[in-house]
Design an enzyme around this catalytic site. Structure first.
Site, PDB file in Angstrom:
ATOM      1  N   TRP A  45     -33.051 -39.421   6.853  1.00  0.00           N
ATOM      2  CA  TRP A  45     -33.262 -38.956   5.482  1.00  0.00           C
ATOM      3  C   TRP A  45     -32.368 -37.762   5.168  1.00  0.00           C
ATOM      4  O   TRP A  45     -32.162 -37.421   4.007  1.00  0.00           O
ATOM      5  CB  TRP A  45     -34.729 -38.620   5.238  1.00  0.00           C
ATOM      6  CG  TRP A  45     -35.244 -37.370   5.896  1.00  0.00           C
ATOM      7  CD1 TRP A  45     -35.078 -36.994   7.191  1.00  0.00           C
ATOM      8  CD2 TRP A  45     -36.033 -36.337   5.280  1.00  0.00           C
ATOM      9  NE1 TRP A  45     -35.710 -35.803   7.431  1.00  0.00           N
ATOM     10  CE2 TRP A  45     -36.302 -35.376   6.279  1.00  0.00           C
ATOM     11  CE3 TRP A  45     -36.526 -36.135   4.000  1.00  0.00           C
ATOM     12  CZ2 TRP A  45     -37.044 -34.225   6.036  1.00  0.00           C
ATOM     13  CZ3 TRP A  45     -37.272 -34.987   3.760  1.00  0.00           C
ATOM     14  CH2 TRP A  45     -37.523 -34.047   4.757  1.00  0.00           C
ATOM     15  N   ASP A  46     -31.822 -37.126   6.205  1.00  0.00           N
ATOM     16  CA  ASP A  46     -30.888 -36.020   6.028  1.00  0.00           C
ATOM     17  C   ASP A  46     -29.797 -36.395   5.025  1.00  0.00           C
ATOM     18  O   ASP A  46     -29.376 -35.583   4.200  1.00  0.00           O
ATOM     19  CB  ASP A  46     -30.208 -35.671   7.352  1.00  0.00           C
ATOM     20  CG  ASP A  46     -31.156 -35.463   8.510  1.00  0.00           C
ATOM     21  OD1 ASP A  46     -32.254 -36.051   8.495  1.00  0.00           O
ATOM     22  OD2 ASP A  46     -30.801 -34.732   9.444  1.00  0.00           O
ATOM     23  N   LYS A  77     -43.484 -27.346  11.960  1.00  0.00           N
ATOM     24  CA  LYS A  77     -42.115 -27.351  12.470  1.00  0.00           C
ATOM     25  C   LYS A  77     -41.130 -26.935  11.384  1.00  0.00           C
ATOM     26  O   LYS A  77     -40.180 -26.201  11.635  1.00  0.00           O
ATOM     27  CB  LYS A  77     -41.763 -28.755  12.985  1.00  0.00           C
ATOM     28  CG  LYS A  77     -40.350 -28.880  13.532  1.00  0.00           C
ATOM     29  CD  LYS A  77     -40.077 -30.301  14.021  1.00  0.00           C
ATOM     30  CE  LYS A  77     -38.668 -30.440  14.565  1.00  0.00           C
ATOM     31  NZ  LYS A  77     -38.381 -31.822  15.023  1.00  0.00           N
ATOM     32  N   GLN A  78     -41.357 -27.420  10.164  1.00  0.00           N
ATOM     33  CA  GLN A  78     -40.394 -27.215   9.084  1.00  0.00           C
ATOM     34  C   GLN A  78     -41.090 -27.350   7.744  1.00  0.00           C
ATOM     35  O   GLN A  78     -42.288 -27.621   7.667  1.00  0.00           O
ATOM     36  CB  GLN A  78     -39.270 -28.235   9.187  1.00  0.00           C
ATOM     37  CG  GLN A  78     -39.723 -29.668   8.980  1.00  0.00           C
ATOM     38  CD  GLN A  78     -38.753 -30.688   9.551  1.00  0.00           C
ATOM     39  OE1 GLN A  78     -38.702 -30.877  10.753  1.00  0.00           O
ATOM     40  NE2 GLN A  78     -37.992 -31.327   8.689  1.00  0.00           N
ATOM     41  N   GLU A 134     -42.938 -32.514  11.585  1.00  0.00           N
ATOM     42  CA  GLU A 134     -43.091 -33.432  12.715  1.00  0.00           C
ATOM     43  C   GLU A 134     -43.980 -32.874  13.829  1.00  0.00           C
ATOM     44  O   GLU A 134     -44.173 -33.539  14.852  1.00  0.00           O
ATOM     45  CB  GLU A 134     -41.714 -33.807  13.255  1.00  0.00           C
ATOM     46  CG  GLU A 134     -40.921 -34.642  12.265  1.00  0.00           C
ATOM     47  CD  GLU A 134     -39.471 -34.836  12.658  1.00  0.00           C
ATOM     48  OE1 GLU A 134     -38.880 -35.821  12.205  1.00  0.00           O
ATOM     49  OE2 GLU A 134     -38.925 -33.987  13.407  1.00  0.00           O
TER      50      GLU A 134
END
Length: 786
Positions: free
Chosen positions: A355-356, A611-612, A497
């Site tokens: 998806w980046d 995580k993000q 994640e």
């Protein structure tokens, strides 16, 4: 040591420089100084060999499987830059002798890598050496090298061995058959290898020219052919003060190239045509070929260069570094290929597309070069059948895009990953099964492209079908929850994640809802304005039946709402009930994912640790759906719990910090994002650059500090220039307008470079303006954005 202020005059803020040699820390500069052109990427390993060096040449799209139990990966192709240099019977190596001066630099403006050395051998013979290299932007198949060797203390016997080394592997995995080797006229080397599973032919040609100062030399080499390798060995006697100059020109072609991948393809045809092409290129020589490439770089920078007047000049170099890599990682020549998470700079993530590509990289091209953006979206159309197969396999309808994809669009996510610190066993990678938000991410990106370009032809041929198929997946993916009286999305992984197999991840639910609602709206648009497309897709996809299902589902999808007490949106059904821990140690760590050295993934899954960006990511993508106080509340709640253990996280936080008008914090996140690849951590980029983060740097500037967004199909500008910046000037393409936008703290000036018959509506703050040729707006008189 890395320096970023080595450039002077026309090259100020264009040079990345390494000023010392460390044989234990080679990977970072191999990645950040990599060369490429979208067709190929060449790691900037040194010509001479070192144990810790990782050589790499990657050709876009040429995936191969080592065996049926492993996912496909971009194979590490034959090495053409390796040289063995022997000076008075001593092998040149910076690990021995004395280094008097050393500098290696990448010129972002011209795409040339250069290394300058003064070195004394263990026998006290001193030499000056210079190495230059480029990958052509003018000819996608071309690599050029030039080497200068000057004895400084006396006459020297110099031996140079140069060839094509097909013994390369991907971390020990060999993807090629032995190959066919030949040398023409004691000068031109030809090497043909074929991938063992995908059966792609690679053909390499290479040749040398020699001079002593300006006098051309025609030496007779010793020719060596061995297993997966061929070499030429040259010997010279060079007087003190004279310079031996070697030029090496190389070309790489494959049977996957558009010029050759036709039904009547023959290897002999590929060989004949590429050999003829190589002979002509070799005649031109390094300087002429490099100048042709540099002209293309000049043209590129003229179109995209962002100019930042900052009290810290590193900011200017940061965005140019990002834009350099965004170009060399992108296969703009061929819509069959996507962008890997490490671009073409290393083996990381096996060259797969995530998806980046859509969320972090595609916007750069959407707003600067829409033709390239379209090709990247066409890649998702070419892989649509793989997404359909995955949907069917999992019992759904429409298209369920794989978390990682390569050439075919089939799932390519490895099954096992890092070690579990409690059990010592490999950890199961669940992303391929559970991280399903990529499907709506792709839909979001194509819709943003459509609104920014008004490319109806793209929608007719590709976009509408993708949008309808992704919406159809979500309409079947949702599950009715009698207690909530809503459709829920259970057992997923969101962007965070560290939270696996959760129910009702807010990001996933909101984006799935957006995907279906956008498909409903476009169904009506398609039926009215694209009747032939609608007729074709209705027959193919049974759109009328699906449209009814979308409408039945869309308003009943469970969308986690802000809590009344603090306006915090639950990241998922259980996140807010999990225990808190002190994560200061892990937030301050120089390396990522250090928390997994103390806790297993299962333990981290049961903590309020992210995580993000997850909810914060949602606040960015669907910014118009949330009020400012909701954005501030969720920022304040989730950021302290976020470790930023993904390179994707920092730029998103920068953009949202701008949106809530916290310019100082936004700038801090921008600097941290820049330091992922350019910072002092010399191990950060060993496996390749962080492609999404580089796209994120551009987004932080354009969508964050410049405050540019599309809302209701209109361009909005709400500048949030950081305190250290005096001026920001950027190019932007939107709905056929080619604009140059200049922003200071006091005003916004916009120049339209495109002749148009009608003005463009632009919102600055909350006020509407019309742009035809030029527009200047004093920010002190602008109504603030609501």
């Amino acid at each position: 040591m890395l320096l970023y202020d080595c450039g002077n005059k026309e090259y100020k803020n264009w040079i990345i420089c390494e000023t010392s040699f460390d044989a234990q820390l080679l990977g970072k500069c191999e990645s950040i100084m990599a060369l490429g052109n979208g067709y190929m990427g060449l790691r900037s390993s040194m010509e001479e060999n070192y144990t810790k060096q990782t050589r790499g040449l990657f050709i876009a799209g040429t995936f191969n499987k080592f065996d049926c139990y492993e996912p496909s990966e971009l194979p590490n192709a034959a090495d053409v830059v390796e040289l063995e240099i022997v000076l008075n019977n001593e092998v040149f190596s910076l690990e021995k002798g004395v280094i008097y001066s050393y500098q290696r630099s990448l010129n972002l403006k011209t795409g040339e890598l250069a290394r300058h050395i003064i070195w004394e051998s263990p026998s006290k013979d001193k030499y000056k050496l210079c190495f230059k290299r480029f990958v052509s932007l003018d000819n996608l198949h071309l690599i050029g090298m030039k080497v200068y060797i000057t004895p400084l203390t006396g006459e020297s016997c110099i031996r140079v061995t140069s060839g094509i080394n097909g013994q390369m592997t991907n971390s020990g995995v060999q993807h090629f058959h032995e190959g066919e080797k030949r040398i023409y006229d004691q000068n031109i080397m030809e090497f043909i290898q074929t991938t063992c599973q995908s059966k792609i032919d690679f053909i390499f040609h290479s040749g040398h020219t020699w001079k002593i100062d300006s006098d051309k030399q025609i030496p007779t080499p010793r020719m060596i052919i061995s297993r997966r390798k061929l070499e030429m060995m040259y010997d010279f006697m060079i007087p003190k003060g004279k310079t031996l100059i070697m030029e090496k020109i190389c070309t790489v072609h494959t049977s996957l190239d558009k010029s050759y991948c036709y039904k009547e393809y023959s290897l002999q045809d590929l060989r004949d045509k590429t050999l003829t092409e190589f002979i002509e290129l070799n005649r031109k020589g390094y300087d002429l070929l490099f100048n042709e490439s540099a002209k293309k770089w000049k043209r590129y920078w003229k179109e995209v260069d962002i100019k930042i007047e900052s009290k810290d000049s590193f900011d200017q170099l940061t965005v140019r570094f990002a834009q350099y890599h965004l170009l060399i990682m992108t296969p703009a020549h061929d819509s069959r290929f996507g962008i890997g998470a490490k671009g073409l700079t290393g083996e990381g993530y096996k060259g797969h597309t995530f998806w980046d590509s859509e969320i972090f990289i595609l916007p750069y091209f959407t707003f600067t070069n829409p033709q390239i953006a379209r090709k990247l979206l066409e890649y998702r159309y070419h892989t649509l059948n793989g997404a359909r197969k995955k949907a069917i396999k999992n019992g759904f309808e429409g298209a369920m895009y794989p978390w990682e994809s390569a050439f075919t669009g089939d799932e390519e996510t490895p099954e096992w990953g890092a070690v579990n610190i409690l059990t010592g066993e490999a950890t199961r990678i669940l992303s391929g099964l559970k991280e399903q938000h990529i499907t709506c991410d792709i839909a979001y990106a194509l819709w943003q492209y459509y609104k920014a370009t008004q490319d109806i032809d793209f929608m007719k041929k590709y976009g509408s079908e993708i949008l309808f198929e992704t919406a159809s997946f979500w309409a079947k993916r949702v599950e009715w929850d009698e207690e909530k009286k809503s459709y829920c999305i259970n057992d997923v992984i969101g962007p965070d994640e560290y939270k696996e197999q959760v129910n009702n991840n807010a990001f996933t639910n909101y984006m799935a809802h957006w995907n279906i609602q956008t498909a409903i709206n476009h169904y009506r648009e398609c039926k009215e304005k694209m009747p032939q497309t609608f007729k074709r897709l209705n027959k193919k996809l049974d759109l009328e039946r699906r449209f009814k299902l979308w409408n039945e589902v869309v308003d009943k999808i469970y969308l986690p709402q802000p809590r009344k007490t603090d306006k915090v949106i639950p990241q998922d059904d259980t996140y807010l009930s999990k225990p808190l821990i002190d994560i200061t140690k892990y937030k301050n760590a120089s390396a990522m994912q250090t928390i997994l050295q103390d806790y297993s993934r299962e333990q981290v899954n049961n903590m309020q640790v992210s995580k993000q960006a997850d909810v914060v990511m949602l606040l960015y993508l669907l910014k118009d759906k949330f009020s400012k106080d909701v954005k501030e509340a969720n920022w304040q709640y989730y950021e302290p719990k976020t470790l930023h253990d993904s390179s994707l996280s920092l730029s998103v936080h920068c953009i949202v910090a701008c949106d809530i008008n916290d310019k100082n914090t936004a700038y801090d996140f921008f600097k941290k994002a820049a330091q992922i690849d350019l910072g002092p951590n010399m191990k950060s980029s060993d496996l390749g650059i962080h492609a999404a983060s580089l796209g994120g740097i551009w987004k932080a500037i354009v969508f964050g500090f410049a405050g540019i967004s599309i809302e209701d199909d209109k361009l909005h500008i709400n500048p949030k220039i950081p305190p250290l910046w005096l001026k920001l000037k950027l190019p932007l393409k939107f709905q056929g307008y080619n604009m140059e936008i200049e922003i200071t703290r006091d005003c916004v000036q916009i120049k339209n470079k495109t002749k148009t018959d009608y003005p463009l509506e632009i919102f600055i703050g909350n006020d509407k303006y019309l742009l035809k040729e030029k527009l200047r707006v004093d920010l002190q008189g602008v109504s603030p954005q609501k």
